[in-house]
Scaffold this active site. Structure first.
Site, PDB file in Angstrom:
ATOM      1  N   LYS A 252      -1.829 -32.270 -38.721  1.00  0.00           N
ATOM      2  CA  LYS A 252      -2.963 -33.191 -38.882  1.00  0.00           C
ATOM      3  C   LYS A 252      -2.415 -34.600 -38.680  1.00  0.00           C
ATOM      4  O   LYS A 252      -1.817 -35.182 -39.570  1.00  0.00           O
ATOM      5  CB  LYS A 252      -3.626 -33.060 -40.257  1.00  0.00           C
ATOM      6  CG  LYS A 252      -4.876 -33.935 -40.376  1.00  0.00           C
ATOM      7  CD  LYS A 252      -5.582 -33.745 -41.697  1.00  0.00           C
ATOM      8  CE  LYS A 252      -6.962 -34.391 -41.748  1.00  0.00           C
ATOM      9  NZ  LYS A 252      -7.046 -35.773 -41.361  1.00  0.00           N
ATOM     10  N   ARG A 271     -14.711 -41.309 -33.258  1.00  0.00           N
ATOM     11  CA  ARG A 271     -15.312 -40.284 -34.121  1.00  0.00           C
ATOM     12  C   ARG A 271     -16.787 -40.564 -34.351  1.00  0.00           C
ATOM     13  O   ARG A 271     -17.580 -39.662 -34.503  1.00  0.00           O
ATOM     14  CB  ARG A 271     -14.559 -40.309 -35.447  1.00  0.00           C
ATOM     15  CG  ARG A 271     -14.974 -39.289 -36.457  1.00  0.00           C
ATOM     16  CD  ARG A 271     -14.255 -39.616 -37.757  1.00  0.00           C
ATOM     17  NE  ARG A 271     -14.428 -38.594 -38.754  1.00  0.00           N
ATOM     18  CZ  ARG A 271     -15.553 -38.358 -39.412  1.00  0.00           C
ATOM     19  NH1 ARG A 271     -16.642 -39.067 -39.151  1.00  0.00           N
ATOM     20  NH2 ARG A 271     -15.594 -37.417 -40.322  1.00  0.00           N
TER      21      ARG A 271
HETATM   22  P1  ATP Z   1      -9.941 -37.591 -42.958  1.00  0.00           P
HETATM   23  O1  ATP Z   1     -10.529 -38.771 -43.642  1.00  0.00           O
HETATM   24  O2  ATP Z   1      -9.210 -36.642 -43.864  1.00  0.00           O
HETATM   25  O3  ATP Z   1      -9.209 -37.901 -41.690  1.00  0.00           O
HETATM   26  P2  ATP Z   1     -12.389 -36.980 -41.631  1.00  0.00           P
HETATM   27  O4  ATP Z   1     -13.614 -36.900 -42.491  1.00  0.00           O
HETATM   28  O5  ATP Z   1     -12.209 -38.175 -40.765  1.00  0.00           O
HETATM   29  O6  ATP Z   1     -11.139 -36.703 -42.546  1.00  0.00           O
HETATM   30  P3  ATP Z   1     -12.233 -34.244 -41.150  1.00  0.00           P
HETATM   31  O7  ATP Z   1     -13.137 -33.435 -40.329  1.00  0.00           O
HETATM   32  O8  ATP Z   1     -12.369 -34.067 -42.598  1.00  0.00           O
HETATM   33  O9  ATP Z   1     -12.405 -35.749 -40.715  1.00  0.00           O
HETATM   34  O10 ATP Z   1     -10.750 -33.955 -40.756  1.00  0.00           O
HETATM   35  C1  ATP Z   1     -10.457 -33.746 -39.424  1.00  0.00           C
HETATM   36  C2  ATP Z   1      -9.945 -35.028 -38.794  1.00  0.00           C
HETATM   37  O11 ATP Z   1      -8.541 -34.946 -38.675  1.00  0.00           O
HETATM   38  C3  ATP Z   1     -10.455 -35.141 -37.386  1.00  0.00           C
HETATM   39  O12 ATP Z   1     -11.636 -35.889 -37.347  1.00  0.00           O
HETATM   40  C4  ATP Z   1      -9.318 -35.829 -36.646  1.00  0.00           C
HETATM   41  O13 ATP Z   1      -9.531 -37.218 -36.634  1.00  0.00           O
HETATM   42  C5  ATP Z   1      -8.095 -35.570 -37.478  1.00  0.00           C
HETATM   43  N1  ATP Z   1      -7.089 -34.683 -36.866  1.00  0.00           N
HETATM   44  C6  ATP Z   1      -5.764 -34.906 -36.844  1.00  0.00           C
HETATM   45  N2  ATP Z   1      -5.109 -33.893 -36.264  1.00  0.00           N
HETATM   46  C7  ATP Z   1      -6.041 -32.978 -35.896  1.00  0.00           C
HETATM   47  C8  ATP Z   1      -5.962 -31.711 -35.270  1.00  0.00           C
HETATM   48  N3  ATP Z   1      -4.815 -31.161 -34.911  1.00  0.00           N
HETATM   49  N4  ATP Z   1      -7.144 -31.043 -35.063  1.00  0.00           N
HETATM   50  C9  ATP Z   1      -8.319 -31.577 -35.427  1.00  0.00           C
HETATM   51  N5  ATP Z   1      -8.435 -32.767 -36.035  1.00  0.00           N
HETATM   52  C10 ATP Z   1      -7.310 -33.481 -36.279  1.00  0.00           C
END
Ligand code: ATP
Length: 584
Positions: A252, A271
């Protein structure tokens, strides 16, 4: 179509806070709208001219708008300005002033939606020398022909203040009822929206060509796909179980999510689906060299990096690359980035969103030639918690936030616009005793006292409830703000203050000021407790009790890469509370 019809619907929608009633008013409106106009009616009802990703916003300077009102009413600009100061709402002022207009136009043509949209569009697009004069004239032309009620909404729209609180999901509900058999059609219509992020276009297609066209809907390169999102869990065993006993564990990366649309040129979306192409010319160049396909849509995380050592750098570094119009070249040099690609949604006419994760990854490998600046994400497929655990340690060691566990089974298609258990994040913070940071939306503010006189003492924060499409309060946030931020808050919030609770906010508390839900702040708390005063998770754990964050503290990070609907959900807070109980 007469603009008065639209204004009638706005008045009705403004008068209710109930989603079902709002939907009913929209259904009537959509049914009466000629099909070739419905896209414009949908955009206008959300205070927009185009879908967000186009990046053209209304937002005429208030001073100019006052000049137009003066021209069309005969009242002086200073008189209008003092009226505006009194009412605090330029829309209301326009209606009042025009009720008693001095300048009587003999032949008032009824305003049409086409005319209003057309002039607003010209105003939004006017740039360069002479554009101010042109904007003033275009608006005066509308106001001169408007009834007081019409003027109210034209004025709100043109200054970017039309906030009826009509959410995307409410519009989708209304479209399904207006043009199809609601139950069957709803998911098809939502699918088309998730694959295009363009409500107006979906509405037009449905009204003109029916549900059949929506079922056949195809991805278009250049129109962003709404991102798939992850749930979270704190135990590796639970994650493996939840993903069917075997999953793909991926790094991640801690950066900025990017969706790249590749054709003869590259378009990058964030995003939140803003077009950020201009801020990352280096990423575009690198992708053009790396991608071996005529057309493709790929997703990845853009991470700041030390070119000398290859080390990943803290996420904050990338903020220097955002929102820049000038100095892009210098920023590219100073804050270099690597794009780690993790998904492939479309290649040369083929929609891959229905394919399993590992197939999509194979396609990604086929079309991407890795380079110093474009790489494919690190991944292991495993059913063993120990392998998962050591891969996690490695990810942390390499500067990542943790791992994303992705389901690889038959249910691993790309679910655009959905947060589901097919992707589960496992982050470093879970290892500590403190709860993870959460992202909350400011929905109100309390006046400051003592050192904080003139600014706010605390903000009323809420989590998002996607089922009801509303925001539910979970804490008062006063800690963690430095003096500089505190001093800036009144100016920052000025345009978002409203007199009553926002229709999409559920609160038992009455702050001194209400806010339109817009700002997302990252918050860290000590624990989650039952609360008699907050509406988040009300009745979920105990009847009559909601949930609250204890000792909340602002981490200093404004999550402006998230829309309010991307905030932590009520369900997530409830789950965090339940897990916390298990730990004790
Ligand atoms: P956070 O605040 O924890 O980053 P978020 O709400 O922005 O979470 P989530 O869907 O909860 O988004 O977590 C997935 C996010 O992690 C994705 O939006 C992306 O930006 C990030 N990310 C990093 N590495 C990866 C990966 N290998 N696959 C998918 N998403 C990834």
């Amino acid at each position: 179509m007469e603009y008065a019809r639209l204004v009638g619907a706005y008045e009705n929608i403004d008068a209710t806070t109930k989603r079902l009633e709002m939907t009913g008013h929209l259904v009537e409106l959509f049914r009466e709208t000629p099909p070739d106009l419905i896209d414009r009616v949908v955009y206008l009802s959300q205070g927009k001219l185009y879908p967000d990703f186009v990046g053209i916003e209304m937002g005429m300077d208030e001073k100019l708008a006052i000049r137009s009102l003066s021209l069309s009413s005969g009242y002086s600009e200073s008189k209008i300005e003092s009226e505006w100061k009194r009412s605090g709402d330029l829309g209301l002022t326009a209606a009042e002033v025009l009720k008693e207009r001095k300048q009587v136009t003999l032949f008032r043509e009824p305003l049409t939606v086409e005319k209003v949209y057309g002039n607003l569009e010209k105003i939004a697009r006017a740039t360069g020398p002479g554009s101010q004069y042109l904007k003033v004239k275009l608006l005066a032309d509308l106001l001169g022909n408007a009834s007081p009620d019409e003027a109210k909404y034209v004025m709100k729209a043109v200054t970017g203040k039309l906030r009826l609180g009509v959410a995307d999901m409410t519009i989708l509900d209304a479209l399904a009822i207006a043009f199809a058999d609601a139950k069957e059609a709803r998911s098809e219509i939502e699918r088309a929206y998730n694959l295009s992020s363009d409500l107006g276009m979906v509405a037009g297609m449905l009204a003109k060509h029916g549900l059949g066209a929506i079922k056949d809907f195809k991805i278009t390169v250049g129109k962003p796909i709404r991102p798939m999102l992850a749930e979270r869990l704190t135990s590796i065993e639970e994650i493996i179980e939840k993903t069917g006993g075997r999953c793909a564990a991926e790094y991640k990366y801690d950066g900025l999510r990017v969706q790249a649309h590749v054709s003869s040129e590259i378009t990058l979306f964030s995003r939140r689906l803003e077009n950020i192409t201009g801020q990352f010319p280096d990423v575009c160049d690198a992708l053009l060299k790396s991608i071996r396909a005529k057309e493709a849509i790929v997703e990845g995380e853009c991470v700041p990096v030390n070119v000398e050592t290859g080390e990943m750098l803290p996420f904050q570094q990338i903020s220097h690359r955002r929102g820049r119009k000038h100095g892009v070249r210098e920023a590219v040099e100073e804050f270099p980035v690597i794009l780690f690609l993790f998904d492939c949604l479309y290649v040369d006419g083929e929609d891959l969103t229905g394919e399993d994760l590992l197939n999509r990854r194979e396609r990604l490998k086929e079309i991407v030639e890795e380079s110093a600046r474009v790489k494919i994400s690190d991944l292991v497929v495993t059913d063993d918690p120990r392998v998962f655990g050591s891969f996690f340690e490695k990810a942390i060691g390499d500067g990542c936030e943790g791992l994303l566990a992705k389901s690889i089974g038959a249910d691993s298609r790309y679910r655009a616009g959905a947060r589901g258990w097919q992707w589960i994040k496992y982050k470093r913070d879970y290892k500590s005793e403190m709860i993870d940071t959460i992202d909350l939306v400011a929905v109100g503010a309390f006046a400051g006292r003592g050192r904080r006189t003139g600014t706010y003492g605390a903000l009323l924060m809420a989590a998002y409830d996607p089922d009801e499409d509303v925001f539910k309060t979970v804490c008062k946030l006063g800690a963690g703000f430095d003096d500089e931020t505190l001093a800036k808050l009144p100016t920052l919030f000025k345009e978002y203050l409203i007199e009553h609770t926002h229709p999409r906010v559920r609160s038992e508390l009455k702050p001194d000021y209400w806010l339109t839900p817009s700002f997302v702040l990252e918050v860290l708390g000590a624990e989650i407790t039952l609360s008699p005063i907050h509406t988040c998770g009300l009745d979920a754990i105990r009847e009559g009790s909601g949930l609250a964050i204890r000792f909340p503290r602002f981490t200093g990070t404004w999550r402006d890469d998230k829309s309010p609907e991307d905030a932590t959900t009520v369900q997530e807070v409830v789950e965090m509370y339940e897990r916390q109980l298990k730990r004790v």
